[in-house]
Design an enzyme around this catalytic site. Structure first.
Site, PDB file in Angstrom:
ATOM      1  N   GLU A  60       0.847  -1.202   0.000  1.00  0.00           N
ATOM      2  CA  GLU A  60       0.000   0.000   0.000  1.00  0.00           C
ATOM      3  C   GLU A  60       0.873   1.240   0.000  1.00  0.00           C
ATOM      4  O   GLU A  60       0.989   1.972   0.991  1.00  0.00           O
ATOM      5  CB  GLU A  60      -0.981  -0.053   1.174  1.00  0.00           C
ATOM      6  CG  GLU A  60      -1.995  -1.182   0.978  1.00  0.00           C
ATOM      7  CD  GLU A  60      -3.006  -1.312   2.108  1.00  0.00           C
ATOM      8  OE1 GLU A  60      -3.055  -0.421   2.975  1.00  0.00           O
ATOM      9  OE2 GLU A  60      -3.745  -2.313   2.118  1.00  0.00           O
ATOM     10  N   HIS A 101     -14.591 -10.395   7.176  1.00  0.00           N
ATOM     11  CA  HIS A 101     -13.734 -11.066   8.161  1.00  0.00           C
ATOM     12  C   HIS A 101     -12.443 -10.273   8.282  1.00  0.00           C
ATOM     13  O   HIS A 101     -11.479 -10.555   7.581  1.00  0.00           O
ATOM     14  CB  HIS A 101     -13.384 -12.492   7.710  1.00  0.00           C
ATOM     15  CG  HIS A 101     -14.497 -13.478   7.808  1.00  0.00           C
ATOM     16  ND1 HIS A 101     -14.439 -14.731   7.231  1.00  0.00           N
ATOM     17  CD2 HIS A 101     -15.708 -13.418   8.433  1.00  0.00           C
ATOM     18  CE1 HIS A 101     -15.560 -15.391   7.488  1.00  0.00           C
ATOM     19  NE2 HIS A 101     -16.356 -14.625   8.205  1.00  0.00           N
ATOM     20  N   GLU A 102     -12.408  -9.299   9.159  1.00  0.00           N
ATOM     21  CA  GLU A 102     -11.135  -8.654   9.427  1.00  0.00           C
ATOM     22  C   GLU A 102     -10.391  -9.524  10.425  1.00  0.00           C
ATOM     23  O   GLU A 102     -10.910  -9.823  11.508  1.00  0.00           O
ATOM     24  CB  GLU A 102     -11.345  -7.248  10.010  1.00  0.00           C
ATOM     25  CG  GLU A 102     -10.043  -6.563  10.418  1.00  0.00           C
ATOM     26  CD  GLU A 102      -9.017  -6.503   9.284  1.00  0.00           C
ATOM     27  OE1 GLU A 102      -9.322  -5.880   8.258  1.00  0.00           O
ATOM     28  OE2 GLU A 102      -7.911  -7.080   9.423  1.00  0.00           O
ATOM     29  N   HIS A 114      -8.183  -8.839   1.291  1.00  0.00           N
ATOM     30  CA  HIS A 114      -7.407  -7.601   1.348  1.00  0.00           C
ATOM     31  C   HIS A 114      -6.167  -7.783   2.217  1.00  0.00           C
ATOM     32  O   HIS A 114      -6.181  -8.604   3.139  1.00  0.00           O
ATOM     33  CB  HIS A 114      -8.288  -6.478   1.907  1.00  0.00           C
ATOM     34  CG  HIS A 114      -9.261  -5.928   0.913  1.00  0.00           C
ATOM     35  ND1 HIS A 114      -9.475  -4.580   0.761  1.00  0.00           N
ATOM     36  CD2 HIS A 114     -10.054  -6.540   0.015  1.00  0.00           C
ATOM     37  CE1 HIS A 114     -10.386  -4.393  -0.189  1.00  0.00           C
ATOM     38  NE2 HIS A 114     -10.748  -5.566  -0.654  1.00  0.00           N
ATOM     39  N   GLU A 115      -5.131  -7.014   1.920  1.00  0.00           N
ATOM     40  CA  GLU A 115      -3.859  -7.063   2.647  1.00  0.00           C
ATOM     41  C   GLU A 115      -3.157  -8.431   2.569  1.00  0.00           C
ATOM     42  O   GLU A 115      -2.169  -8.669   3.262  1.00  0.00           O
ATOM     43  CB  GLU A 115      -4.034  -6.688   4.144  1.00  0.00           C
ATOM     44  CG  GLU A 115      -4.479  -5.254   4.402  1.00  0.00           C
ATOM     45  CD  GLU A 115      -5.986  -5.153   4.507  1.00  0.00           C
ATOM     46  OE1 GLU A 115      -6.627  -6.161   4.865  1.00  0.00           O
ATOM     47  OE2 GLU A 115      -6.513  -4.061   4.221  1.00  0.00           O
ATOM     48  N   GLU A 167      -6.522  -7.098  -2.635  1.00  0.00           N
ATOM     49  CA  GLU A 167      -6.224  -5.666  -2.610  1.00  0.00           C
ATOM     50  C   GLU A 167      -4.748  -5.522  -2.947  1.00  0.00           C
ATOM     51  O   GLU A 167      -4.383  -5.436  -4.095  1.00  0.00           O
ATOM     52  CB  GLU A 167      -6.564  -5.102  -1.243  1.00  0.00           C
ATOM     53  CG  GLU A 167      -6.502  -3.596  -1.142  1.00  0.00           C
ATOM     54  CD  GLU A 167      -6.597  -3.146   0.300  1.00  0.00           C
ATOM     55  OE1 GLU A 167      -6.033  -3.817   1.185  1.00  0.00           O
ATOM     56  OE2 GLU A 167      -7.240  -2.109   0.551  1.00  0.00           O
ATOM     57  N   GLU A 200      -9.550   3.655  -0.626  1.00  0.00           N
ATOM     58  CA  GLU A 200      -9.591   4.122   0.765  1.00  0.00           C
ATOM     59  C   GLU A 200      -8.504   5.163   1.036  1.00  0.00           C
ATOM     60  O   GLU A 200      -8.677   6.059   1.864  1.00  0.00           O
ATOM     61  CB  GLU A 200      -9.461   2.952   1.733  1.00  0.00           C
ATOM     62  CG  GLU A 200      -8.122   2.241   1.686  1.00  0.00           C
ATOM     63  CD  GLU A 200      -8.093   0.965   2.516  1.00  0.00           C
ATOM     64  OE1 GLU A 200      -9.162   0.505   2.939  1.00  0.00           O
ATOM     65  OE2 GLU A 200      -6.994   0.420   2.719  1.00  0.00           O
TER      66      GLU A 200
END
Lengths: 719, 719
Positions: B177, B420-421, B489-490, B508, B514
């Protein structure tokens, strides 16, 4: 006016007084807490004799800020005493299984609340003083100034009052499978330096680090034990000795980044325990560790039962048989390797017919379960390869018929005992855990021997760090959901958690009987283990070796440092709700009369007593079976010839018993003549006494049964 | 005799010849493999121009012996060529979803088998040459001399033929990122040294390390991309530049002990890819990455469908709303904290009524799903605390009624999208995974956005190491068992695995929309992303922001570096089977005419074309929807005013279409006037051309629909 001045003086004194004392219920122990210029300290006396001299308390910590660790003032000084409370607790509780039917939990408690002035952080220390020692722990209440922090080191000291004798193993993050050294505290360093120089790969974290529980004896005969209780969500504690001043300090097991414990308040630490007595037996009889643990959290415990078992195991340990199915390949891939196309090794013991033989034997002789190791795919390359996907815990070898054996065992009223060797690959085990446990339930297994042989994966973690400690308890809790009992080998040494989770029926975490096959244990090993390893919980020691190893496997030149009689005694002296008759069934068939003791001995108790005890020399226990009237006595010996002198005053008065004594013959010797045992029967009452010869590496076992029919006493002498 | 001599000479030559050449099917690329004095090398030409100059191959390894790592000779030299084979492959396959209906996989393959003389170890290298580039990988066959080994470093070089321009982000084990830097290769070091000096905590592993995929352009206009395909059971590859010689070398992500990859032969590595063309659009159109991955392994893919969604998300990203249920506490304990006793924050967006509003909007406007973040217990202390047991993925907040929303969504023919973080707590996620997926199935969810925000736990591991790479695929595979689609993501940047597991519909692994709220992306960010990040797989970029951030949340002074028209274009230029209209529904209600494009745009394609492309400047795509006749065109621009010139020759001849063009007004500007858009309609045919103004940070979007009724064309001009 005088009264006023006095009150005022007292008020002043209470305002500045930073010392608190609390005694044990009987008044023999005194715990002295003292905040000395902001530094929290404690000391412990027994009848005014120092056991622990003034010792500091506290932590080095960092806090967590946006994922990064931030330096923080140590929680070791700058405190004021903001509150202190005392209370008493006295309750009798009933363990699901244990050395006795009831346990009394009786202590006086002191809770001090400390506040660090500069940071406004609050740390509570809770002391419980029992009639046989002390337990204390730290507590971090919910508070604004301290929530997420990382322990860099715990700074709990245990200042010893002399150069005590101690039975120790070196501090190590992965194993306790070591022989005990008996030395003075001052001699630890020299021994470890020697050990280091001869073994390049195994540097200890400190040349004066030792593991707990730690057993000591002062020069004037005071027995002292240091350990911890209720190790949960925290790394295991070692002790590092300042051998100038004889002060131990806690040394926690680090993670791979060197951090020692990740904490989120509100949180408590494990208890640190100091057990002391002039009577060695009192150490063995102390229930402080269990008493400090939380009460049982499992609602319905009806499915938790002690287990007496045999197993397809010793033949692999001795090298006679193999875990692996085939010699044809040395590397396999689960789900890819087709075992049906490989040639089965004749040495593969976990095959259907052989297991049926063991089921038959178990059924015939009243054993509950048969352990089978080597039943599942993966053993060809399970060890030493750092293999992640090493087992799947549900796929049997082609020669192990799961369903057939399930039904056969059931028809014989025997259960198979599952085996989950993880090879230390923790993530792999957890990924398969639900399926593995469901597989057990579907196939009528209710207990599993787990193993963690090999470095932990994730690589860099250790067996005793917070990560693995969390894992072991995760497994125990999940097992309880499936009504499964856990016997975890190579896991962290227990700290009394079996009170809270009584489905944890066994651990290893010390050198067990298997090491007799790997070069032999020290002859006095079992006279030390109960003072060290067993303080935290039972050990699956798996005794019962009757036949010399080189008769089981001629290629194995190791021998058991024990007479046969002592092997029987171990079922009494090595308390465990899980007891294995570890030898091959064909070996037991050679000695049915001696084997009878193993069949008879109880594995759950109403009452236990220590009749004789000296760490490193001998231990004699007497135990009364749970819910019955039989008693069992066991004696284990070191390498000296000795005479055991015991009295039977523990028996019920006015009742006659038949005592069957399994003992060493006069010429028995652990090395040269281990199988020289004799069996003698006597009539005994609570007035009887016994003087019994015990050979080097020997012992004796006695089963004591109330007389039902006078005919039983015919021809028997009375003791 | 002559013939004999000739044969003999050829024989000699073949014996000593260690060079092999293989061309692409069209003959434009030439892969030259050469074993130079035992050192394996390769080079790649395009029409005789060097793309990759002579570059070495191989590995530094250690082997494993009883759990310990043992030094071993590098697999970089001392080889002989024992075999080489060539073959051709030509197949058309059908992706479950994608930029086109069919993909041709056409290459010439060279497989060289090398044997290291001193160790007798065998290493195979497989080269596939396509008409747009090269892929190669290493293979370790089952062999006696090499089974369990640990890669210390992969030594694959990519020797560049000049000081190319490159769009790069620094090598990093945890994040992609970051903004792209556009510099010469020689300038990378200087930029990283500056970045290091300003940010103490984030030292890069090398001042010349960069991540892949890496986009470059030579001085004479040759576009080159380096990446990897099929990253499985292996650490992610970075590239470290020797900036004296302009030679990249692979730099793998280490584990916490510094080891790079645990291998068990037989095993293959991921593919290393070199894509090259003088036409920038060819890079975007290359399907080498997908073609190198294994075919689809999921038998029934009927449940895998592209998703157009809205969500309760942007309001939290902008700070208007909160993920957390309550402000009353800043630390919680799952299963202990009683949320019903805490005061709900008015900012908590994931509440039943608000979600119903989103369901209504989705239903009204034809969206498939509604993402809801912040629905579950744990958000009060989820980030930056290194918290292990941070979420349980199944316990909703008191104001989120799972069953009511399940039924409501169903009644409106809309699905909720799960969130689901994990906070990077991988073990915790895996422990809950089955329950979490079953919960989804029970409540009618079929897709989940996963997150890994924060350092990976086990602490010391990273997002891109073998450990995490294994985890991400474990989740994808398990999700497929439950017929669940994954948008992670991540996680590690994708490498084409979506061919094998098409339920992996998104990732991502780059700065997404974001970041517009966190300070803004570079204006040209979306003109670079498709050349770098998108080479490996689609990105859930979540565009569609219509309203300035400070109108959504006055406290947030960040602004979107994009005009509204460009936001529409991104649905075409940022290919993804998963497309979000990310803004608040009330913001869309302000611009129903512009919003119409998002409603109309397809998300699955029969065909895609690049009309214009220059990395860092602009990209224009044209795409035909799957199973239909509509076309969509999208153009994204950098910070310059530009004129886009495109032809509609991709349209079907002799058919009239209505083209609706959503474009920047002449005075539009991403910063000062982003909402200045206009909508114009034209009649177009395959002979039409367009010259379209594009603002700084602007773009345009066109939906092109075949005319059904002549009336539609009334009053419209023809292009």
């Amino acid at each position: 006016m005088k009264k006023l001045l006095l009150s005022f003086a007292l008020l002043l004194v209470s305002l500045v007084s930073n010392a608190e004392d609390i005694k044990s219920p009987k008044g023999n122990f005194n715990l002295h807490f003292n905040l000395k210029e902001g530094v929290p300290t404690y000391s412990l006396d027994l009848n005014n004799k120092a056991i622990v001299k003034e010792s500091k308390l506290g932590f080095d910590i960092k806090t967590i800020d946006f994922g990064s660790l931030v330096e923080a003032p140590s929680l070791t000084s700058g405190f004021t005493l903001v509150d202190s409370k005392t209370s008493t607790f006295d309750e009798v509780w009933t363990p699901v299984w244990g050395e006795e039917k009831e346990i009394r939990n009786h202590y006086n408690e002191l809770v001090v609340t400390l506040k660090q002035e500069t940071t406004e952080r609050v740390m509570i220390i809770r002391f419980r003083v029992f009639d046989d020692g002390l337990g204390f722990r730290y507590e971090f209440p919910a508070q604004k100034e301290l929530t997420y922090f990382v322990i860099q080191e715990e700074r709990t000291q245990f200042a010893m009052d002399g150069d005590h004798t101690t039975w120790w193993i070196p501090g190590d993050y992965d194993t306790q499978e070591m022989d005990f050294n008996k030395t003075k505290l001052s001699e630890i360093r020299g021994i470890q330096e020697k050990m280091n120089s001869s073994n390049v790969s195994s540097k200890f974290f400190s040349n004066t680090g030792v593991q707990t529980s730690l057993m000591m004896k002062s020069n004037d005969g005071l027995y002292i034990n240091l350990h911890e209780a209720a190790l949960v969500e925290y790394p295991a504690m070692h002790l590092n000795l300042d051998d100038k001043n004889m002060v131990f300090e806690s040394w926690l097991t680090p993670d791979m980044q060197g951090n020692k414990g990740y904490m989120q308040a509100p949180r408590t630490t494990p208890w640190r325990t100091v057990i002391a007595s002039y009577n060695a037996g009192d150490i063995l009889m102390s229930r402080i560790t269990l008493n400090l643990n939380d009460p049982c959290k499992i609602e319905d415990t009806s499915w938790i039962k002690p287990v007496k078992y045999i197993g397809v195991w010793w033949e692999m340990i001795t090298g006679k048989s193999s875990w692996a199915y085939t010699d044809e390949v040395s590397t396999i891939e689960l789900g890819v390797t087709d075992y049906t196309k490989l040639k089965a090794s004749p040495k593969h013991a976990a095959n259907t017919q052989h297991v049926k033989d063991y089921i038959d034997f178990a059924s015939e002789h009243g054993f509950d379960q048969v352990l089978v190791e080597g039943w599942n795919e993966g053993w060809e390359d399970w060890f030493g390869k750092s293999k992640d996907y090493v087992f799947d815990f549900t796929t049997p070898y082609p020669d192990f018929n799961v369903v057939e054996l399930r039904d056969y065992a059931k028809s014989k009223n025997v259960k198979l005992m599952m085996h989950h060797e993880t090879s230390g690959a923790i993530r792999n085990y957890e990924r398969h855990l639900d399926k593995a446990f469901q597989f057990m339930v579907d196939n009528n297994y209710n207990s599993v021997k787990g193993g963690y042989v090999g470095p932990i994966i994730p690589r860099g973690e250790t067996h005793y760090g917070q990560w693995a400690v969390n894992h072991y308890l995760y497994v125990v809790k999940k097992a309880a959901e499936y009504k499964i009992m856990i016997n975890a080998h190579e896991a962290v040494r227990p700290t009394g958690l079996c009170r809270t989770y009584p489905n944890l029926i066994g651990n290893e975490s010390a050198k067990g009987t298997e090491y007799e096959s790997f070069g032999g244990n020290h002859v006095d090993h079992t006279t030390i283990l109960p003072f060290n390893r067993l303080l935290g919980g039972p050990m699956d020691y798996t005794p019962g070796i009757f036949v010399p190893i080189n008769e089981t496997n001629p290629e194995n030149t190791s021998y058991v440092r024990s007479t046969l009689a002592r092997q029987l005694a171990l079922y009494v002296t090595m308390y465990s709700p899980l007891q294995m008759a570890a030898d091959l069934i064909e070996n037991y068939k050679q000695f049915p009369d001696a084997f009878q003791f193993i069949k008879d001995v109880a594995i759950d108790w109403d009452k236990s007593l220590v009749l004789e005890a000296e760490p490193g020399d001998f231990i004699t226990y007497a135990r009364k079976e749970k819910g019955g009237e039989r008693w069992f006595v066991g004696r284990t010996n070191d390498e000296e010839k000795r005479t055991s002198k015991i009295e039977f005053d523990f028996l019920t008065p006015k009742i006659k018993y038949i005592a069957t004594i399994y003992s060493d013959k006069k010429d028995a010797h652990y090395e040269t003549n281990p199988q020289a045992y004799q069996i003698t029967k006597y009539v005994v009452t609570n007035k009887s006494k016994l003087k019994q010869f015990v050979a080097p590496g020997g012992g004796y076992a006695i089963s004591i049964v109330p007389v039902k029919d006078k005919k039983e006493t015919k021809g028997l002498r009375k003791l």
